[in-house]
Design an enzyme around this catalytic site. Structure first.
Site, PDB file in Angstrom:
ATOM      1  N   ASP A 184       0.855  -1.186   0.000  1.00  0.00           N
ATOM      2  CA  ASP A 184       0.000   0.000   0.000  1.00  0.00           C
ATOM      3  C   ASP A 184       0.889   1.233   0.000  1.00  0.00           C
ATOM      4  OD1 ASP A 184      -2.337   1.784   0.466  1.00  0.00           O
ATOM      5  OD2 ASP A 184      -3.317  -0.093   1.015  1.00  0.00           O
ATOM      6  N   HIS A 256      -2.640   3.256  -4.774  1.00  0.00           N
ATOM      7  CA  HIS A 256      -2.037   2.854  -3.498  1.00  0.00           C
ATOM      8  C   HIS A 256      -0.620   2.325  -3.721  1.00  0.00           C
ATOM      9  CE1 HIS A 256      -5.482   3.602  -0.955  1.00  0.00           C
ATOM     10  NE2 HIS A 256      -6.264   2.946  -1.795  1.00  0.00           N
ATOM     11  N   GLU A 319      -9.712   2.863  -5.469  1.00  0.00           N
ATOM     12  CA  GLU A 319      -9.340   4.236  -5.141  1.00  0.00           C
ATOM     13  C   GLU A 319      -8.130   4.731  -5.930  1.00  0.00           C
ATOM     14  OE1 GLU A 319     -10.884   4.492  -0.523  1.00  0.00           O
ATOM     15  OE2 GLU A 319      -8.869   3.739  -0.871  1.00  0.00           O
TER      16      GLU A 319
END
Length: 749
Positions: A184, A256, A319
């Site tokens: 991440d 990410h 995202e």
């Protein structure tokens, strides 16, 4: 006569155990209880032909004080392998468990089924205080093939031994999938031999965010380097396999990616430099879809697939801001070259490129539901987290889906009163809500429902610093998840489940597990009443033990015994707790009320809030409770990309001169203040007149606590429109995505 007596005794036993169910979680599919009982011995005789590894696990993990002895004949625990019949659908996890006064006999098609039976047997041995197990027969198998728990080790890292403990918890409650979130923005946690800088540089960050996000404070302490070597990963995978748990690794892409870009900045759209993120949230710098990036990711995945034999490889996909892609000449040329519609089409191109490679290695990809953007890759499975719609869309297009909606399955949310709980990400997901979840959406027909693989809960660790806190967040909610996944949950009989959970705590106590005791606390529910609202208190224990005050003092002193819902018609702070024999047995719960002329009135919304932030529905906006700026908890409604348009029926013409509402700003989590607000009044709920309008500057100056002076009004209906900020502008986290609008308590004075 004897035959009648036998029938009577059998009816008595079945009635007794139907009213006092065995303390098993997940509850088995079928249980038949008969007369007689097996007395748990000090030494249990084991058939020497029992499957060895599984039996050793049983012996090691049984906390009861029992010795074991292998024998040739006369064993008390025996096993038979069932023959498989061609053409019949036989579940590898199926087992039967028969208990008679002299013997416990397990039957299964596979050793996996035998292992599942042993977990039931552990609970039978440890859950019977009388040291007796009733004679019974259990036939059992799960409903869903995917019953998973996720663990984020990027925001905060956990040792190999702690990860193994986590896997043991899954095994105890018959979960079969461990989703390991390994990369991440805040850290890269898996050794990749071809790219050593991923762990040399990407496994550490200079500091970490602490406290609530809105505090914007940091600890100033370097974090890391923390990562798992390939030898350690092989060890964990083998450990899970021995417990019939599949480990699914997650390598995040295309978003990410900051930790990876800090090590290899040439994989980005800009030159950098980059560093592993110290804040939580979403960041604009992502992988650039160029040849060297795909080569890098393919090489990484080669090593990952050598370590993890799972059918599915999780590639993230969530995202991913499109800001850098919009500004990148290479990305724009790629969109033109492949006739893609826009950057969302480029996201689909990215995922499909990776999928082709993973498929060529005999594996499949699974990703968060944003991989639906621009069109789903041909063989991909979807993990539906933003709600249920991703799973519905996947299933209707004949793609497999795992249901993990945040509103039911995010265990980083609060599980009790946020005021008495450790700091959490936000949201409110108590035990009963997890237990109420049905993974098969009602929108699917029987054929489409076959594409729902199962259910999973996720534990993100922004605010979870150590393993004791991990335990606290997953227990007891993991128990509810296990019964949902097994397919035997019954929300109408929640109280029975709750009683079994309390009995399971005795097992966790022996294991020294730090579980949440929120189940014992007094919980409150705001309900409409003639005078506005009333506050209804409840507990898992005897409600006669609840004591409360309305003056803000702790109920340990002068207090009242709770009998009926407490009327709230003026500002007050209600504090409550559970007592036994005069002794405090729970945390003290506190709720402050600030009623106004809208409190408890009928309210309707034109658009409903996001499923993840909808607790209490529209009534939350008129319940007399002002939400905390630091905790989303259970007092805010969240709307992504939607305006709030609410109509409040005051019941009769009422004089008022002020309207107020609260909103939030937390740009790191894509939460923006409203763009504008308008107030209308009406006497017939048809013809409305606007009496006030304010813009962004006034809302900004109010810091989210908006008060609107309307002059003297005398109306029956109030309509308020609070405009969402819309698409997040460039330069902000989540740019080009829909902004969140959080609103609480629309009041009138």
């Amino acid at each position: 006569m004897m035959r009648l007596l036998s029938i009577f005794l059998l009816m008595f036993f079945n009635l007794f155990f139907s009213q006092n169910q065995l303390n098993l979680i997940p509850y088995p599919k079928n249980i038949n209880v008969s007369s007689g009982e097996f007395i748990i011995p000090k030494t249990l005789l084991l058939d020497k032909n029992l499957p060895k590894e599984e039996t050793e696990y049983f012996k090691k993990h049984l906390n009861a004080d029992i010795k074991f002895q292998n024998v040739e004949k006369g064993a008390q625990l025996v096993y038979s392998e069932l023959p498989k019949t061609n053409g019949k659908d036989q579940n590898d996890e199926f087992y039967s468990l028969e208990v008679s006064p002299k013997e416990i006999h397990i039957k299964s098609y596979t050793r996996q089924g035998y292992f599942r039976a042993l977990q039931t047997l552990v609970q039978l041995f440890e859950g019977q205080e009388s040291k007796k197990i009733p004679s019974l027969k259990i036939t059992d198998e799960p409903k869903f093939a995917w019953r998973g728990m996720h663990l984020d080790v990027c925001r905060h890292f956990f040792s190999v031994e702690e990860v193994k403990q986590y896997i043991d918890y899954l095994a105890m409650y018959k979960l079969n999938t461990f989703h390991w979130h390994l990369t991440d923005d805040q850290g890269w946690r898996i050794e990749i031999k071809k790219y050593p800088k991923l762990t040399q540089i990407g496994s550490k960050r200079k500091e970490s965010m602490i406290g609530a996000y809105v505090d914007n404070t940091f600890d100033g302490k370097p974090y890391g380097p923390y990562f798992y070597t390939q030898a350690q990963i092989k060890d964990v995978v083998k450990y899970a396999q021995d417990r019939y748990i599949t480990v699914v690794p997650e390598i995040e892409m295309p978003g990410h990616a900051l930790a990876a870009l800090s090590a290899y900045p040439e994989l980005a759209c800009t030159k950098g430099p980059f560093e592993s993120a110290t804040k939580w949230g979403v960041f604009d710098d992502v992988f650039c879809p160029k040849e060297e990036t795909f080569t890098f990711l393919e090489n990484v995945l080669d090593e990952v697939m050598q370590l993890f034999p799972s059918q599915y490889i999780h590639i993230g996909g969530d995202e991913c801001p499109k800001t850098r892609w919009k500004e990148c000449a290479h990305c724009q040329e790629l969109i033109k070259k492949h006739n893609l519609k826009d950057e969302h089409g480029l996201q689909s191109y990215f995922i499909q490129t990776i999928e082709k490679y993973v498929n060529s290695k005999g594996r499949k990809i699974i990703g968060w539901d944003e991989i639906l953007e621009g069109g789903l890759a041909p063989n991909a499975a979807v993990m539906s987290w933003t709600g249920v719609n991703g799973g519905i869309e996947a299933a209707k297009s004949k793609h497999f889906a795992v249901m993990t909606p945040g509103s039911y399955c995010y265990f980083d949310h609060y599980q009790g009163d946020p005021q008495s709980e450790p700091n959490a990400f936000g949201g409110y997901t108590p035990l009963d809500k997890v237990y109420s979840y049905n993974p098969i959406p009602t929108e699917l027909n029987a054929e489409q429902a076959k594409y729902i693989l199962g259910v999973q809960a996720n534990l993100w660790t922004e605010y979870i610093l150590d393993f004791k806190h991990v335990q606290y967040m997953i227990f007891p909610r993991l128990m509810a998840l296990s019964e949902v996944g097994w397919g035997t949950s019954d929300p109408k009989n929640y109280k029975n489940f709750e009683n079994r959970v309390i009995q399971q705590f005795k097992i966790l106590d022996k294991m020294k597990v730090n579980y949440a005791r929120s189940i014992y606390n007094v919980s409150g529910k705001v309900i409409p009443s003639n005078n506005g609202v009333a506050y209804e208190l409840s507990t898992s224990q005897n409600s006669n033990g609840i004591r409360y005050t309305t003056d803000g003092n702790d109920p340990t002193g002068n207090s009242q015994v709770y009998q009926n819902a407490i009327s709230v018609s003026k500002p007050m702070t209600i504090k409550s707790a559970y007592f036994e024999d005069g002794q405090l047995k729970s945390a003290i719960s506190s709720q402050q009320f600030s009623p106004s002329k809208t409190t408890g009135k009928n309210i309707t919304l034109e658009q409903q809030p996001s499923e993840n932030y909808s607790f209490g529905g529209a009534f939350t906006l008129v319940d007399g409770i002002i939400g905390s700026q630091k905790q989303l908890g259970k007092t805010w409604l969240g709307f992504q990309g939607k305006d709030v348009v609410a109509v409040i029926d005051l019941g009769q013409k009422t004089q008022f001169s002020e309207i107020y509402f609260n909103t939030l700003e937390n740009k790191g989590s894509w939460i923006h203040l409203a763009k504008s607000a308008q107030v209308f009044v009406s006497d017939d709920n048809v013809n409305f007149k606007m009496v006030k309008e304010i813009g962004k500057d006034e809302i900004q100056n109010s810091k989210g606590k908006v008060k609107l002076n309307l002059g003297n009004q005398n109306s029956k209906y109030i309509k308020i429109k609070i405009e969402n900020a819309g698409i997040i502008p460039a330069g902000n986290p989540g740019a080009d995505s829909k902004a969140w609008l959080f609103v609480d308590e629309i009041g009138a004075n």
